[in-house]
Design an enzyme around this catalytic site. Structure first.
Site, PDB file in Angstrom:
ATOM      1  N   GLU A   4       0.862  -1.195   0.000  1.00  0.00           N
ATOM      2  CA  GLU A   4       0.000   0.000   0.000  1.00  0.00           C
ATOM      3  C   GLU A   4       0.891   1.234   0.000  1.00  0.00           C
ATOM      4  O   GLU A   4       1.563   1.531   0.981  1.00  0.00           O
ATOM      5  CB  GLU A   4      -0.908  -0.013   1.244  1.00  0.00           C
ATOM      6  CG  GLU A   4      -1.759   1.239   1.355  1.00  0.00           C
ATOM      7  CD  GLU A   4      -2.508   1.332   2.684  1.00  0.00           C
ATOM      8  OE1 GLU A   4      -2.790   0.295   3.330  1.00  0.00           O
ATOM      9  OE2 GLU A   4      -2.801   2.473   3.091  1.00  0.00           O
TER      10      GLU A   4
ATOM     11  N   ARG B 197       0.430  10.469  -0.112  1.00  0.00           N
ATOM     12  CA  ARG B 197       0.735  11.533   0.846  1.00  0.00           C
ATOM     13  C   ARG B 197       1.912  12.379   0.429  1.00  0.00           C
ATOM     14  O   ARG B 197       2.313  13.281   1.155  1.00  0.00           O
ATOM     15  CB  ARG B 197       1.079  10.926   2.215  1.00  0.00           C
ATOM     16  CG  ARG B 197      -0.091  10.299   2.859  1.00  0.00           C
ATOM     17  CD  ARG B 197       0.246   9.798   4.237  1.00  0.00           C
ATOM     18  NE  ARG B 197      -0.703   8.772   4.584  1.00  0.00           N
ATOM     19  CZ  ARG B 197      -0.667   8.052   5.663  1.00  0.00           C
ATOM     20  NH1 ARG B 197       0.289   8.235   6.538  1.00  0.00           N
ATOM     21  NH2 ARG B 197      -1.585   7.155   5.881  1.00  0.00           N
TER      22      ARG B 197
ATOM     23  N   THR C 207      -4.528   6.044   1.526  1.00  0.00           N
ATOM     24  CA  THR C 207      -4.909   7.441   1.741  1.00  0.00           C
ATOM     25  C   THR C 207      -5.780   7.974   0.594  1.00  0.00           C
ATOM     26  O   THR C 207      -5.673   9.141   0.206  1.00  0.00           O
ATOM     27  CB  THR C 207      -3.665   8.347   1.963  1.00  0.00           C
ATOM     28  OG1 THR C 207      -2.681   7.633   2.742  1.00  0.00           O
ATOM     29  CG2 THR C 207      -4.014   9.605   2.739  1.00  0.00           C
TER      30      THR C 207
ATOM     31  N   LYS D 254     -10.982  -1.865   6.600  1.00  0.00           N
ATOM     32  CA  LYS D 254      -9.811  -1.453   7.376  1.00  0.00           C
ATOM     33  C   LYS D 254     -10.331  -0.866   8.690  1.00  0.00           C
ATOM     34  O   LYS D 254     -11.245  -0.035   8.673  1.00  0.00           O
ATOM     35  CB  LYS D 254      -9.041  -0.405   6.568  1.00  0.00           C
ATOM     36  CG  LYS D 254      -7.996   0.371   7.347  1.00  0.00           C
ATOM     37  CD  LYS D 254      -7.149   1.214   6.402  1.00  0.00           C
ATOM     38  CE  LYS D 254      -6.374   2.274   7.150  1.00  0.00           C
ATOM     39  NZ  LYS D 254      -5.233   2.794   6.393  1.00  0.00           N
TER      40      LYS D 254
HETATM   41  C1  3PG Z   1      -1.289   5.169   8.332  1.00  0.00           C
HETATM   42  O1  3PG Z   1      -2.251   5.442   7.667  1.00  0.00           O
HETATM   43  O2  3PG Z   1      -0.348   5.943   8.575  1.00  0.00           O
HETATM   44  C2  3PG Z   1      -1.259   3.792   8.827  1.00  0.00           C
HETATM   45  O3  3PG Z   1      -2.324   3.562   9.643  1.00  0.00           O
HETATM   46  C3  3PG Z   1       0.022   3.377   9.430  1.00  0.00           C
HETATM   47  O4  3PG Z   1      -0.009   3.571  10.766  1.00  0.00           O
HETATM   48  P1  3PG Z   1       1.269   3.184  11.606  1.00  0.00           P
HETATM   49  O5  3PG Z   1       2.380   4.077  11.136  1.00  0.00           O
HETATM   50  O6  3PG Z   1       0.864   3.427  13.012  1.00  0.00           O
HETATM   51  O7  3PG Z   1       1.572   1.714  11.306  1.00  0.00           O
END
Ligand code: 3PG
Length: 208
Positions: free
Chosen positions: A40, A44, A68, A128
């Site tokens: 994934e 961002r 995202t 999710k």
């Molecule tokens: C995110 O969207 O940043 C994810 O949920 C990852 O979260 P984490 O960095 O706590 O694993």
């Protein structure tokens, strides 16, 4: 592809942030080398779409998705970049409908019973759970199993190599998401061997 298929490739879906385009392909290769094929890549950073495209072209063993995804335009851009699935941090009916109409499998984010119901109403049963730790963690997933016995989750957010086995032991958890396979310092340093080793360690998580 049914999104539950994503869970059949291993216990962890890495959540990846790519800051420099040249990191994309070696990072993906390092994960695949460690046995982690479902990736994934989060939308961002300015290079995210180009990174997805580069991985989709250069690393055929990888199953690249966009994380995202916050609106319909994100979903369309992800599909155009060669993504095979999308992950959203929350749920919007418009995004759910658009992903179905363009043929992009969606793993939608939820954190409450109402959001589970909305996603279910639009045909999404694999969700999710985000942000997993902040939104109630294991007790919340156990509580959701009562009314939503037919829903499976991918908890993501605050999960670590140490806590993942406890999440994976829950019957309603199909796979976990997290960024711990791609630590920012390892990516920055180009330490692909460390990332391969972290990926390899995920195969032992279900047995822990
Ligand atoms: C995110 O969207 O940043 C994810 O949920 C990852 O979260 P984490 O960095 O706590 O694993």
């Amino acid at each position: 592809m049914d999104t539950l298929t994503l869970a059949s490739h291993g216990p962890v879906i890495p959540v990846i942030v790519i800051n420099r385009l040249e990191e994309a392909v070696p990072l993906a290769r390092a994960l695949v080398e460690g046995g982690v094929r479902v990736l994934e890549v989060t939308l961002r950073t300015p290079v995210a779409l180009a990174a997805m495209e580069a991985i989709a072209k250069a690393v055929p063993e990888a199953i690249v998705g966009a994380g995202t995804v916050r609106n319909v335009a994100d979903a369309r851009a992800a599909l155009d970049a060669g993504c095979r699935f999308a992950v959203s941090p929350g749920y919007l009916h418009d995004v759910g409908v658009a992903c179905r109409s363009i043929g992009l499998p969606l793993l939608p984010g939820v954190a409450t019973g109402s959001e589970v119901m909305q996603a279910n109403a639009d045909g999404y049963q694999f969700l999710k759970f985000f942000p997993a730790t902040a939104a109630g963690g294991i007790p919340m997933l156990k509580a959701l199993a009562g009314p939503f016995h037919d829903v499976r989750f991918c908890p993501t957010g605050g999960i670590t190599a140490e806590t993942a086995p406890q999440f994976l032991a829950l019957p309603n958890v199909a796979v976990c998401g997290g960024s711990w396979l791609t630590p920012a310092d390892a990516v920055e340093a180009g330490d692909w061997a460390r990332i391969t080793e972290l990926a390899r360690a995920t195969s032992r998580l279900r047995l822990a």
